[in-house]
Write a protein that holds these residues in place. Structure first.
Motif, PDB file in Angstrom:
ATOM      1  N   LEU A  72       4.173   1.362 -12.066  1.00 20.57           N
ATOM      2  CA  LEU A  72       3.990  -0.169 -12.236  1.00 20.57           C
ATOM      3  C   LEU A  72       2.706  -0.417 -11.518  1.00 20.57           C
ATOM      4  CD1 LEU A  72       5.128  -2.748 -12.549  1.00 20.57           C
ATOM      5  CD2 LEU A  72       6.174  -2.622 -10.412  1.00 20.57           C
ATOM      6  N   MET A  73       2.318   0.350 -10.404  1.00 25.77           N
ATOM      7  CA  MET A  73       0.985   0.158  -9.862  1.00 25.77           C
ATOM      8  C   MET A  73      -0.065   0.176 -10.896  1.00 25.77           C
ATOM      9  SD  MET A  73      -1.966   1.790  -8.758  1.00 25.77           S
ATOM     10  CE  MET A  73      -1.719   3.446  -8.037  1.00 25.77           C
ATOM     11  N   GLU A  74       0.012   1.226 -11.436  1.00 25.58           N
ATOM     12  CA  GLU A  74      -1.268   1.249 -12.831  1.00 25.58           C
ATOM     13  C   GLU A  74      -1.266   0.320 -13.589  1.00 25.58           C
ATOM     14  OE1 GLU A  74      -1.552   6.332 -12.631  1.00 25.58           O
ATOM     15  OE2 GLU A  74       0.070   5.334 -13.250  1.00 25.58           O
TER      16      GLU A  74
ATOM     17  N   LEU B 233      -3.954  -3.706  -3.872  1.00 22.32           N
ATOM     18  CA  LEU B 233      -5.193  -2.921  -3.327  1.00 22.32           C
ATOM     19  C   LEU B 233      -4.807  -1.418  -3.706  1.00 22.32           C
ATOM     20  CD1 LEU B 233      -5.593  -3.792   0.708  1.00 22.32           C
ATOM     21  CD2 LEU B 233      -7.468  -3.627  -1.285  1.00 22.32           C
ATOM     22  N   ALA B 234      -3.529  -1.056  -3.355  1.00 25.58           N
ATOM     23  CA  ALA B 234      -3.266   0.643  -3.593  1.00 25.58           C
ATOM     24  C   ALA B 234      -4.030   1.471  -3.422  1.00 25.58           C
ATOM     25  CB  ALA B 234      -2.959   0.508  -5.283  1.00 25.58           C
ATOM     26  N   THR B 235      -4.687   1.468  -2.005  1.00 21.54           N
ATOM     27  CA  THR B 235      -5.489   2.254  -1.201  1.00 21.54           C
ATOM     28  C   THR B 235      -5.500   3.685  -1.610  1.00 21.54           C
ATOM     29  OG1 THR B 235      -5.734   0.533   0.305  1.00 21.54           O
ATOM     30  CG2 THR B 235      -6.733   2.648   0.942  1.00 21.54           C
ATOM     31  N   CYS B 236      -4.370   4.193  -1.665  1.00 21.29           N
ATOM     32  CA  CYS B 236      -4.170   5.692  -1.649  1.00 21.29           C
ATOM     33  C   CYS B 236      -3.989   6.278  -3.187  1.00 21.29           C
ATOM     34  CB  CYS B 236      -3.072   6.197  -0.814  1.00 21.29           C
ATOM     35  SG  CYS B 236      -1.398   6.009  -1.495  1.00 21.29           S
ATOM     36  N   GLY B 237      -4.034   5.244  -4.080  1.00 19.30           N
ATOM     37  CA  GLY B 237      -4.232   5.619  -5.497  1.00 19.30           C
ATOM     38  C   GLY B 237      -2.827   6.075  -5.833  1.00 19.30           C
ATOM     39  N   GLY B 238      -1.745   5.806  -5.260  1.00 17.84           N
ATOM     40  CA  GLY B 238      -0.441   6.083  -5.749  1.00 17.84           C
ATOM     41  C   GLY B 238       0.228   7.229  -5.135  1.00 17.84           C
ATOM     42  N   MET B 239      -0.315   7.809  -3.954  1.00 18.73           N
ATOM     43  CA  MET B 239       0.168   8.887  -3.282  1.00 18.73           C
ATOM     44  C   MET B 239       1.327   8.635  -2.222  1.00 18.73           C
ATOM     45  SD  MET B 239      -3.376  10.847  -2.645  1.00 18.73           S
ATOM     46  CE  MET B 239      -2.891  12.539  -2.270  1.00 18.73           C
ATOM     47  N   ALA B 240       1.722   7.468  -2.193  1.00 20.25           N
ATOM     48  CA  ALA B 240       2.855   6.939  -1.165  1.00 20.25           C
ATOM     49  C   ALA B 240       2.316   7.189  -0.012  1.00 20.25           C
ATOM     50  CB  ALA B 240       4.049   7.648  -1.369  1.00 20.25           C
ATOM     51  N   LEU B 241       1.090   6.891   0.530  1.00 15.91           N
ATOM     52  CA  LEU B 241       0.607   7.016   1.893  1.00 15.91           C
ATOM     53  C   LEU B 241       0.235   5.813   2.339  1.00 15.91           C
ATOM     54  CD1 LEU B 241      -1.803  10.087   1.492  1.00 15.91           C
ATOM     55  CD2 LEU B 241       0.084  10.077   2.739  1.00 15.91           C
ATOM     56  N   CYS B 242       0.169   4.767   1.486  1.00 16.67           N
ATOM     57  CA  CYS B 242      -0.642   3.493   2.222  1.00 16.67           C
ATOM     58  C   CYS B 242       0.106   2.227   2.366  1.00 16.67           C
ATOM     59  CB  CYS B 242      -1.985   3.297   1.483  1.00 16.67           C
ATOM     60  SG  CYS B 242      -1.948   2.446  -0.196  1.00 16.67           S
ATOM     61  N   ALA B 243       1.291   2.106   1.479  1.00 17.23           N
ATOM     62  CA  ALA B 243       2.018   0.975   1.437  1.00 17.23           C
ATOM     63  C   ALA B 243       1.302  -0.330   1.056  1.00 17.23           C
ATOM     64  CB  ALA B 243       2.857   0.873   2.664  1.00 17.23           C
ATOM     65  N   THR B 244       0.245  -0.280   0.346  1.00 14.99           N
ATOM     66  CA  THR B 244      -0.464  -1.471  -0.034  1.00 14.99           C
ATOM     67  C   THR B 244      -0.068  -1.754  -1.744  1.00 14.99           C
ATOM     68  OG1 THR B 244      -2.540  -0.277  -0.578  1.00 14.99           O
ATOM     69  CG2 THR B 244      -2.303  -1.118   1.508  1.00 14.99           C
ATOM     70  N   CYS B 245       0.968  -1.234  -2.029  1.00 17.69           N
ATOM     71  CA  CYS B 245       1.391  -1.610  -3.444  1.00 17.69           C
ATOM     72  C   CYS B 245       2.774  -2.116  -3.304  1.00 17.69           C
ATOM     73  CB  CYS B 245       1.202  -0.326  -4.153  1.00 17.69           C
ATOM     74  SG  CYS B 245       2.083   1.086  -3.880  1.00 17.69           S
ATOM     75  N   HIS B 246       2.927  -2.931  -2.495  1.00 16.92           N
ATOM     76  CA  HIS B 246       4.463  -3.352  -2.126  1.00 16.92           C
ATOM     77  C   HIS B 246       4.788  -4.386  -3.315  1.00 16.92           C
ATOM     78  CE1 HIS B 246       7.016  -5.598   1.265  1.00 16.92           C
ATOM     79  NE2 HIS B 246       7.783  -5.085   0.109  1.00 16.92           N
TER      80      HIS B 246
ATOM     81  N   ASP C 117      10.113   5.597   4.136  1.00 12.82           N
ATOM     82  CA  ASP C 117       9.402   5.987   5.411  1.00 12.82           C
ATOM     83  C   ASP C 117       8.188   4.889   5.593  1.00 12.82           C
ATOM     84  OD1 ASP C 117      10.518   8.163   5.824  1.00 12.82           O
ATOM     85  OD2 ASP C 117       9.082   9.443   4.751  1.00 12.82           O
ATOM     86  N   LEU C 118       7.572   4.670   4.151  1.00 13.50           N
ATOM     87  CA  LEU C 118       6.195   3.669   4.213  1.00 13.50           C
ATOM     88  C   LEU C 118       6.595   2.230   4.546  1.00 13.50           C
ATOM     89  CD1 LEU C 118       3.818   4.896   1.624  1.00 13.50           C
ATOM     90  CD2 LEU C 118       3.631   4.823   4.094  1.00 13.50           C
ATOM     91  N   LEU C 119       7.910   1.782   3.880  1.00 12.49           N
ATOM     92  CA  LEU C 119       8.334   0.348   3.812  1.00 12.49           C
ATOM     93  C   LEU C 119       8.641   0.000   5.220  1.00 12.49           C
ATOM     94  CD1 LEU C 119      10.291   0.234   0.527  1.00 12.49           C
ATOM     95  CD2 LEU C 119       8.041  -1.014   0.787  1.00 12.49           C
TER      96      LEU C 119
ATOM     97  N   ARG D 153      10.120  -2.333  -3.002  1.00 14.39           N
ATOM     98  CA  ARG D 153       9.617  -0.896  -3.485  1.00 14.39           C
ATOM     99  C   ARG D 153       8.078  -0.964  -3.173  1.00 14.39           C
ATOM    100  NH1 ARG D 153      13.571   1.791  -7.091  1.00 14.39           N
ATOM    101  NH2 ARG D 153      11.850   3.174  -6.633  1.00 14.39           N
ATOM    102  N   LEU D 154       7.696   0.367  -3.707  1.00 14.41           N
ATOM    103  CA  LEU D 154       6.347   0.574  -3.738  1.00 14.41           C
ATOM    104  C   LEU D 154       5.922   0.948  -5.303  1.00 14.41           C
ATOM    105  CD1 LEU D 154       5.721   3.322  -0.902  1.00 14.41           C
ATOM    106  CD2 LEU D 154       5.240   0.884  -0.984  1.00 14.41           C
ATOM    107  N   ALA D 155       5.121  -0.025  -5.883  1.00 16.34           N
ATOM    108  CA  ALA D 155       4.776  -0.042  -7.248  1.00 16.34           C
ATOM    109  C   ALA D 155       4.357   1.302  -7.814  1.00 16.34           C
ATOM    110  CB  ALA D 155       3.950  -1.131  -7.554  1.00 16.34           C
ATOM    111  N   CYS D 156       3.676   2.079  -6.880  1.00 18.15           N
ATOM    112  CA  CYS D 156       3.197   3.554  -7.204  1.00 18.15           C
ATOM    113  C   CYS D 156       4.305   4.515  -7.617  1.00 18.15           C
ATOM    114  CB  CYS D 156       2.186   3.954  -6.521  1.00 18.15           C
ATOM    115  SG  CYS D 156       2.747   4.581  -4.908  1.00 18.15           S
ATOM    116  N   GLN D 157       5.514   4.078  -6.970  1.00 19.93           N
ATOM    117  CA  GLN D 157       6.489   5.105  -7.129  1.00 19.93           C
ATOM    118  C   GLN D 157       7.369   4.667  -8.294  1.00 19.93           C
ATOM    119  OE1 GLN D 157       6.458   7.926  -5.247  1.00 19.93           O
ATOM    120  NE2 GLN D 157       4.160   6.914  -4.964  1.00 19.93           N
TER     121      GLN D 157
HETATM  122  S1  FES Z   1      -0.740   3.054  -3.843  1.00 19.76           S
HETATM  123 FE1  FES Z   1      -0.505   3.647  -1.754  1.00 19.76          FE
HETATM  124  S2  FES Z   1       1.550   3.748  -1.373  1.00 19.76           S
HETATM  125 FE2  FES Z   1       1.570   3.211  -3.525  1.00 19.76          FE
END
Ligand code: FES
Ligand code: FAD
Lengths: 105, 336
Positions: A26-28, A38-51, A70-72, A83-87
């Motif tokens: 969904l993030m993409e 933002l999706a700073t980490c590009g979908g690696m579930a590390l940044c939580a900016t794709c909330h 963990d991130l939320l 949810r995290l859109a990248c997941q």
């Molecule tokens: S893009 Fe970083 S957690 Fe989803």
């Protein structure tokens, strides 16, 4: 086609159409449709900016996975339907769902 | 406070800012680095310290933190100086073309060249959406624990569910008069023994644990006095509090860089790819913070930009000297 509705931070809603055979998160999709996420980490579930928040849709999408939780937990505005859109992998049973963007601009 | 005097002031101690010290050092230019984070390494140390990186030439795989440690070792001979835990707020150009860079703590750096290696921007605390939160910053509200002793004998409310919220709850339980931890969920995903310890402290009555709740409002008269909490059923309760510490991690924000009169496009600084200079003479922008046709946000690209920047900066720092390019293999590092 999979039809989603995306609600932006200002409350405005936009329909988004996604071909069925596409393997994207969904993030993409949000990035590709020019939603500011933002999706700073590009979908690696590390940044939580794709909330995002699940507003309407099948029950199973309301529950984040452990990795997402963990991130939320690091977000001040996360709720039970966050949810995290990248997941979230786009699939046919998402047709008709409504998501609200909460992540930072 | 006397200003720090140096040749190049580097804003941002991420991988690209660190490598810029090396490239500047080879040309005998001294550097001072400033970063808002308490540690060097930028995104590598803050977001993904344990991730392997596969596209650094010569390293089939290198762990992000190892790369940062290696960069620190590599620049050690050039003796850079650092102001860590300080945000650069102002950039002022003097009549003679030099610069004064001023930080949030009032540190001033006087330099001939300024290099912005600010990456995605300043890493800043994530703040909960409470209307008057900023009014109480420094008056009871803080986003990190700098000196735990400041909380001795006080009523402290912490908010968050990650490791730092758990760790500080445990630590402050022995120091503060009263500790309350507020968390939106009903389980914690931090280190399992920290979570267990927090539940145990709550059972013993040594802390108040408020689960499935969040902060709705804060009140006080010049200083924080109480925190209003709303639970999942929308019931509101009020807790007396001298201090509130929301611990929701950090997120990058462009911040003050946007106000320095530089050409900015989509949160990035536009540069000339000849030398990565900006529209202000003497100010360069390298790494993730800059934008130009074909830009790739990669460490490798930032390193390349640092090398070209240094060649151009040399002419600002030593206007009367001729630059002759040398290979490190010929002269070693200490010969420079
Ligand atoms: S893009 Fe970083 S957690 Fe989803
Ligand atoms: C999860 C993830 C994986 C990645 N994997 C790779 C990879 O495999 N290979 C690769 O090449 N790249 C990778 N990247 C990208 C890479 O991390 C960036 O390109 C790199 O960090 C950019 O370095 P930088 O020094 O320009 O900026 P940053 O690392 O962002 O550092 C900038 C620093 O400047 C500081 N700062 C900013 N403004 C101010 C101010 N006003 N005052 C004080 N300090 C300030 C910030 O606090 C920060 O520490 C990855 C990124 C992420 C998020």
């Amino acid at each position: 086609m999979i039809n989603l509705t995306i609600e932006d931070r200002d409350g405005s809603r936009r329909p988004v159409e996604i071909p069925e055979d596409i393997s994207l998160s969904l993030m993409e999709v949000l990035k590709a449709t020019d939603h500011h996420i933002l999706a700073t980490c590009g979908g690696m579930a590390l940044c939580a900016t794709c909330h995002v928040q699940v507003v309407e849709g099948p029950e199973k999408y309301f529950h984040a996975t452990d990795q997402e939780l963990d991130l939320l937990d690091t977000l001040p505005d996360a709720a039970h339907d966050s949810r995290l859109a990248c997941q979230l992998r786009i699939s046919e049973d998402m047709d008709g769902m409504v998501f609200r963007i909460l992540g930072e601009e | 406070m006397e200003p720090i005097t140096t040749d190049i002031c580097i804003i941002g101690a991420g991988p690209v800012g660190l490598f810029a010290v090396f490239e500047a050092g080879l040309l005998k230019m001294r550097c001072h680095l400033i970063d808002v984070l308490p540690q060097v390494g930028g995104q590598l140390s803050e977001i993904y310290p344990q991730k392997p990186i596969y596209d650094i030439p010569g390293f089939p795989t290198v762990n992000a933190q190892q790369l940062v440690d290696g960069l620190m070792e590599q620049i050690e001979p050039f003796k850079p100086t650092f102001s860590l835990g300080e945000r650069v707020n102002e950039l002022q150009k003097l009549d003679d073309g030099s610069f004064i860079t001023t930080t949030s703590d009032g540190t001033e750096v006087h330099s001939k060249v300024v290099v912005i290696a600010g990456g995605l921007g300043c890493f800043e605390p994530r703040k909960p959406a409470i209307d008057n939160l900023e009014e109480f910053e420094g008056k009871g509200v803080a986003y990190m624990v700098k000196n735990p002793e400041a909380y001795r004998g006080r009523k402290v409310v912490l908010a968050g569910g990650g490791d730092s919220a758990l760790d500080w709850t445990i630590f402050l339980a022995d120091i503060a008069e009263e500790v309350t931890l507020i968390h939106r969920g009903d389980t914690f995903r931090g280190a399992p023994d920290s979570a267990e310890k927090v539940f145990e402290l709550a059972k013993q009555g040594r802390i108040n644990l408020v689960l499935q709740a969040h902060i709705k409002a804060i009140n006080g008269n010049g200083h924080l006095q109480e925190v209003e909490i709303v639970d999942r059923d929308n019931a509101i309760s009020v807790i007396a509090a001298d201090n509130l510490i929301p611990l929701f991690g950090l997120t990058p924000k462009l911040g003050p860089i946007a106000e320095w009169g530089l050409n900015v496009d989509k949160s990035a600084i536009m540069v000339d790819t000849v030398d990565y200079s900006t529209n202000v003479k003497g100010v360069y922008a390298i790494g993730d913070i800059n934008i130009y046709p074909g830009k790739l946000k990669l460490i490798l690209c930032g390193f390349h930009e640092a090398a070209l920047m240094a060649q151009s900066a040399f002419k600002q720092v030593y206007p009367d000297q001729k630059l002759s390019f040398k290979y490190t293999t010929v002269y070693g590092v200490s010969a420079f």
